[in-house]
Every structure is written in C-alpha cells, then in structure tokens.
Design an enzyme around this catalytic site. Structure first.
Site, PDB file in Angstrom:
ATOM      1  N   ILE A   1     124.606  60.674  87.043  1.00 36.54           N
ATOM      2  CA  ILE A   1     123.804  60.263  88.199  1.00 36.54           C
ATOM      3  C   ILE A   1     124.477  60.772  89.484  1.00 36.54           C
ATOM      4  O   ILE A   1     125.654  60.477  89.723  1.00 36.54           O
ATOM      5  CB  ILE A   1     123.664  58.722  88.246  1.00 36.54           C
ATOM      6  CG1 ILE A   1     123.060  58.197  86.934  1.00 36.54           C
ATOM      7  CG2 ILE A   1     122.826  58.290  89.434  1.00 36.54           C
ATOM      8  CD1 ILE A   1     121.666  58.697  86.617  1.00 36.54           C
TER       9      ILE A   1
ATOM     10  N   HIS B   1     125.277  52.108  76.513  1.00 35.05           N
ATOM     11  CA  HIS B   1     126.081  53.086  75.788  1.00 35.05           C
ATOM     12  C   HIS B   1     126.253  52.604  74.351  1.00 35.05           C
ATOM     13  O   HIS B   1     126.560  51.434  74.131  1.00 35.05           O
ATOM     14  CB  HIS B   1     127.446  53.253  76.468  1.00 35.05           C
ATOM     15  CG  HIS B   1     128.232  54.377  75.889  1.00 35.05           C
ATOM     16  ND1 HIS B   1     127.958  55.691  76.167  1.00 35.05           N
ATOM     17  CD2 HIS B   1     129.240  54.386  74.986  1.00 35.05           C
ATOM     18  CE1 HIS B   1     128.778  56.467  75.479  1.00 35.05           C
ATOM     19  NE2 HIS B   1     129.572  55.697  74.756  1.00 35.05           N
TER      20      HIS B   1
ATOM     21  N   GLU C   1     120.663  47.219  70.240  1.00 34.01           N
ATOM     22  CA  GLU C   1     120.052  47.647  71.511  1.00 34.01           C
ATOM     23  C   GLU C   1     118.691  46.980  71.722  1.00 34.01           C
ATOM     24  O   GLU C   1     118.405  46.483  72.808  1.00 34.01           O
ATOM     25  CB  GLU C   1     119.894  49.171  71.540  1.00 34.01           C
ATOM     26  CG  GLU C   1     121.220  49.897  71.616  1.00 34.01           C
ATOM     27  CD  GLU C   1     121.100  51.412  71.663  1.00 34.01           C
ATOM     28  OE1 GLU C   1     122.020  52.041  72.203  1.00 34.01           O
ATOM     29  OE2 GLU C   1     120.099  51.977  71.160  1.00 34.01           O
TER      30      GLU C   1
HETATM   31  C1  GAR Z   1     120.555  55.090  72.493  1.00 34.90           C
HETATM   32  O1  GAR Z   1     121.252  54.729  71.324  1.00 34.90           O
HETATM   33  C2  GAR Z   1     121.462  54.963  73.702  1.00 34.90           C
HETATM   34  O2  GAR Z   1     122.409  53.963  73.591  1.00 34.90           O
HETATM   35  C3  GAR Z   1     122.131  56.313  73.710  1.00 34.90           C
HETATM   36  O3  GAR Z   1     121.119  57.223  73.354  1.00 34.90           O
HETATM   37  C4  GAR Z   1     120.203  56.582  72.467  1.00 34.90           C
HETATM   38  C5  GAR Z   1     118.800  56.843  72.985  1.00 34.90           C
HETATM   39  O4  GAR Z   1     117.844  56.489  72.041  1.00 34.90           O
HETATM   40  N1  GAR Z   1     122.698  56.601  75.006  1.00 34.90           N
HETATM   41  C6  GAR Z   1     123.788  57.334  75.154  1.00 34.90           C
HETATM   42  O5  GAR Z   1     124.391  57.841  74.230  1.00 34.90           O
HETATM   43  C7  GAR Z   1     124.246  57.481  76.600  1.00 34.90           C
HETATM   44  N2  GAR Z   1     125.575  57.996  76.668  1.00 34.90           N
HETATM   45  P1  GAR Z   1     116.335  56.288  72.493  1.00 34.90           P
HETATM   46  O6  GAR Z   1     115.930  57.528  73.290  1.00 34.90           O
HETATM   47  O7  GAR Z   1     115.549  56.159  71.227  1.00 34.90           O
HETATM   48  O8  GAR Z   1     116.277  55.053  73.332  1.00 34.90           O
END
Ligand code: GAR
Length: 190
Positions: free
Chosen positions: A87, A103, A173
């Site tokens: 960002i 994360h 998540e």
């Molecule tokens: C998620 O697991 C999130 O935590 C990760 O990317 C994935 C996105 O999945 N983020 C990172 O690694 C950030 N450094 P999604 O597009 O299905 O929500």
C-alpha cells in the site's frame, strides 16, 4: 453507516464471505471491491453478488492519485482480502488505523514480500510446523508489520499437504475475518 472498500487480487473467497456477512448490516456497508488483476476470480464472485468490482492499473495505484482520491471520497475503511501489492504511503497516511489486512500465517512468522497464499503454506509445510494460523492486522508502510489486531491458531498434522493447510486457514478466515472487521470498525467510534 461505516463504509468499507475491499481490495483484492485473487480468487476473492474472503471478499465474497465479507460481502455476504455485511449484506443486511445497518452499521457497515461494503461499497465495492477494487482489484488490480484483470483475470482475478473476484470479478465473477462480485457479479454473482451484484457488487461493483473495478479494475485499476499499477499507474492508478502508484503514480497517479486515482485510487487514493476514490478511497478518500468513497470509504471510511479499507479491507485487504488477498491483496498483493504494497500500500503506497499516501494511502496509509490518509487512512491511519483504517486499513485492515489478513495474513494466512502467524506473523511475524512467514511475513514480508513474496509471502502470500500457497507460498506461505508451502513454507509452513517445509518447516514441519505443528501449528499455523491467521493474523488480522492494521496496515502500515511496511509489509505485514502493522499492529496485530487478532490471531488464532490451528493444529497441523504431519500428513497435511500445503493444500490441506490452505483449507484449514480458509476455514479460520471465513469464520473470523468478518467478525473482527466488524469489531474493529465499530470500536473506532469516529
Ligand atoms: C487468503 O488466504 C489471504 O489470507 C491471503 O491470500 C488468500 C486470498 O484468498 N493473503 C495473503 O497471502 C496476503 N499476504 P481469496 O482471494 O480467496 O480471499
């Protein structure tokens, strides 16, 4: 009503989950999703949910004020849901403690540039860790270094593949990210 704009780069399953969670909320409204990858799965999900999803370029984000101005005008909080660009400082400055990232590991472990998605789960697997988890944190100028809001762990089996780990992380998540977003935004009070 607090307004939220989600930034995403990938499949968008968290974005979808957050949109659904706040669909009937009288306190928090997901205004739209902004995405930096034209081919990202999040566009299809937003179409299905009837939610605006707008693409933006590297130039819009880093060189011009297109995205900064849009965010200032249209939202109170920014949620990063699988968003992979750093960002810019101007956006961080305009939204102090108003940008929330998720994360897929227990920061400060497995954070920093290049540590995203399956790269994280593969690294956890390679180290034979017995547990992993998620971190929800504020965003500052440094990758994955902002103040931690929430963490929760999950146990790993030696037989878990990186894909199994990803699934365990997604389960956490989907359960916690919307609830923590809500708690964080509503406690902000201004
Ligand atoms: C998620 O697991 C999130 O935590 C990760 O990317 C994935 C996105 O999945 N983020 C990172 O690694 C950030 N450094 P999604 O597009 O299905 O929500």
């Amino acid at each position: 009503m607090k307004r939220v704009i989600i930034l995403a780069s990938g499949a968008g399953s968290n974005a979808e989950n957050i949109i659904n969670y706040f669909q009937n909320s009288t306190e928090i409204s997901v205004v739209k999703v902004l995405c930096n990858k034209k081919e990202a799965g999040v566009f299809k999900r937003c179409k299905k949910l009837n939610k605006d999803c707008e693409w933006f370029s590297r130039e819009d984000f880093f060189k011009k004020n297109t995205i900064l101005d849009k965010l200032i005008e249209q939202t109170d909080f920014i949620v990063l849901a699988g968003f992979l660009w750093k960002i810019p400082e101007a956006i961080v400055k305009a939204f102090p403690n108003r940008i929330i990232n998720i994360h897929p590991a227990l920061l400060p472990n497995y954070g920093g540039k290049g540590m995203y998605g399956m790269h994280v789960h593969q690294a956890v697997k390679n180290n034979c860790d017995k547990e992993t988890g998620i971190t929800i944190h504020y965003v500052n100028e440094h990758y994955d270094k902002g103040a931690i809001i929430f963490q929760i762990k999950t146990k790993l089996e030696i037989s878990d593949s990186p894909e199994d780990i990803a699934q365990k992380i997604h389960t956490l998540e989907y359960e916690y990210f919307p609830k923590i977003i809500k708690k964080t935004i509503l406690k902000d009070g201004c």
